[in-house]
Design an enzyme around this catalytic site. Structure first.
Site, PDB file in Angstrom:
ATOM      1  CB  CYS A  12      55.778   9.832 -23.039  1.00 24.94           C
ATOM      2  SG  CYS A  12      55.908   8.106 -22.550  1.00 24.94           S
ATOM      3  CG  HIS A  74      56.271  -1.554 -23.096  1.00 25.67           C
ATOM      4  ND1 HIS A  74      57.057  -1.402 -21.979  1.00 25.67           N
ATOM      5  CD2 HIS A  74      56.932  -0.967 -24.109  1.00 25.67           C
ATOM      6  CE1 HIS A  74      58.155  -0.730 -22.305  1.00 25.67           C
ATOM      7  NE2 HIS A  74      58.104  -0.454 -23.584  1.00 25.67           N
ATOM      8  CB  CYS A 100      50.764   3.738 -21.124  1.00 26.53           C
ATOM      9  SG  CYS A 100      50.285   5.359 -21.756  1.00 26.53           S
ATOM     10  CG  HIS A 128      57.586  -2.933 -29.052  1.00 31.72           C
ATOM     11  ND1 HIS A 128      56.607  -2.624 -28.133  1.00 31.72           N
ATOM     12  CD2 HIS A 128      58.538  -1.979 -28.925  1.00 31.72           C
ATOM     13  CE1 HIS A 128      56.943  -1.513 -27.492  1.00 31.72           C
ATOM     14  NE2 HIS A 128      58.120  -1.100 -27.947  1.00 31.72           N
ATOM     15  CD  GLU A 130      51.905  -0.274 -27.976  1.00 27.87           C
ATOM     16  OE1 GLU A 130      52.786   0.561 -27.679  1.00 27.87           O
ATOM     17  OE2 GLU A 130      50.987  -0.032 -28.777  1.00 27.87           O
ATOM     18  CB  THR A 173      51.399   3.725 -28.797  1.00 31.01           C
ATOM     19  OG1 THR A 173      52.444   3.010 -28.126  1.00 31.01           O
ATOM     20  CG2 THR A 173      50.053   3.248 -28.326  1.00 31.01           C
ATOM     21  CB  SER A 244      64.070   3.368 -27.085  1.00 28.44           C
ATOM     22  OG  SER A 244      63.098   4.331 -27.380  1.00 28.44           O
ATOM     23  CB  SER A 288      62.478   5.203 -22.955  1.00 27.69           C
ATOM     24  OG  SER A 288      63.113   5.149 -24.211  1.00 27.69           O
TER      25      SER A 288
HETATM   26  S1  SF4 Z   1      51.661   4.799 -25.268  1.00 29.41           S
HETATM   27 FE1  SF4 Z   1      53.826   4.484 -24.784  1.00 29.41          FE
HETATM   28  S2  SF4 Z   1      54.882   6.222 -25.771  1.00 29.41           S
HETATM   29 FE2  SF4 Z   1      52.688   6.734 -25.702  1.00 29.41          FE
HETATM   30  S3  SF4 Z   1      52.415   7.903 -23.794  1.00 29.41           S
HETATM   31 FE3  SF4 Z   1      52.016   5.765 -23.297  1.00 29.41          FE
HETATM   32  S4  SF4 Z   1      53.984   4.929 -22.594  1.00 29.41           S
HETATM   33 FE4  SF4 Z   1      54.400   6.855 -23.675  1.00 29.41          FE
END
Ligand code: SF4
Length: 315
Positions: A12, A74, A100, A128, A130, A173, A244, A288
């Protein structure tokens, strides 16, 4: 035989950006470059990056004072930044933050809900990174995290045992779109006042019970394309790192549709007999997974098919 690769498969934009940042930083740094945690949940990609000089560590204590450091996509809890600062590792100097923007968005949603009086529950995975990062903005380790739609009963217990004025649910996410819907539905089945969607614009924060759709678009696209493959193919190969979360969701999606599916990390794991009697083969990959791994898998499937033709001609 036809091989169909999902339109949205593999890296992504968030993961691509994180890898670019890490590579650029390492290239421009004459000393060692540290990355806190797995930059991307893919063993092969990590090995390649290590070969290019990046050093992956799981604990801040393993990063030397003043070292050039990269944070993964993350998202990190605030405590990470505080601990790094004590080691003179700060943004704008030697700390390169690859979080991100779509994870930052979830953090902002969580903060806004909390500031507006909501008790916030996360639909996500306990360990996780995140979910851990988002929890920091809520109740830290005590944040209520629900992992499966079947655990709606636990959420109801939590609601009934406490006297919260307002409750909101958000999602990691990378969770299943279908699973999130199921969870809300399962909870609502036992409530008179239902959880209603709060738009991402976060207008109307008066509702007693609300949920926000914080699953990112790249995750949604990969899940929806995988669903299409599961419906039309005889077998689906899912490529992704063992850890993942989003790749495991794609595999679960295939199983949900009852299509034969295999979760692999690389082309060496493909087995010839999987393809016996199969005409339409689907290939998908989590966020990933790099393109080269997808191409290697497709190439290997073609080879296995040509081997099978030869076996048939010789018999
Ligand atoms: S939130 Fe995570 S899965 Fe979604 S675009 Fe960002 S890095 Fe990629």
């Amino acid at each position: 035989m036809e091989i169909k690769v999902a339109k949205h498969a593999g890296f992504c934009f968030g993961v691509k950006k994180a890898i670019e940042i890490a590579e650029d930083v390492a290239q421009g740094n004459s000393g060692k470059t540290y990355v806190l945690g797995q930059l991307v949940h893919n063993e092969k990609v990590i090995k390649n990056l290590e070969a290019n000089g990046l050093i992956f560590v799981d604990n801040i204590s393993d990063i030397p004072q003043n070292a050039v450091t990269v944070l993964r996509a993350h998202g990190e809890p605030g405590t990470t930044y505080q601990s790094l600062e004590k080691k003179s590792i700060v943004k704008g100097r030697n700390l390169n933050d690859a979080t991100c923007p779509l994870v930052t968005l979830v953090h902002n949603v969580a903060i806004k809900l909390k500031n507006n009086g909501y008790e916030v529950i996360i639909f996500g995975k306990h360990n996780h990174p995140e979910a851990v990062g988002t929890s920091y903005h809520l109740r830290g380790k005590d944040t209520f995290i629900v992992e499966e739609p079947e655990q709606a009963g636990l959420v109801l217990d939590y609601i009934n045992k406490n006297n919260f004025e307002k409750i909101a649910i958000i999602s990691q996410t990378t969770m299943s779109v279908y699973g999130y819907k199921q969870l809300i539905q399962n909870i609502n089945n036992s409530l008179n006042e239902k959880f209603a969607e709060i738009p991402l614009s976060m207008r109307n924060l008066d509702a007693k019970y609300g949920f926000v759709d914080t699953i990112c678009n790249p995750t949604k696209q990969r899940q929806s394309d995988t669903e299409d493959l599961a419906k039309e193919c005889d077998i689906v190969i899912v490529i992704g790192g063992k850890n993942s979360s989003n790749s495991k969701e794609l595999y679960a999606k295939c199983r949900e549709f009852g299509v034969e599916s295999h979760f692999i990390q690389s082309e060496e794991q493909l087995q010839k007999e999987w393809f016996d009697g199969k005409d339409k083969i689907g290939v998908t990959a989590g966020a990933s997974t790099p393109d080269y791994l997808i191409n290697e898998v497709v190439e290997r499937i073609r080879e296995l098919y040509s081997d099978k033709k030869e076996d048939f001609a010789q018999s």
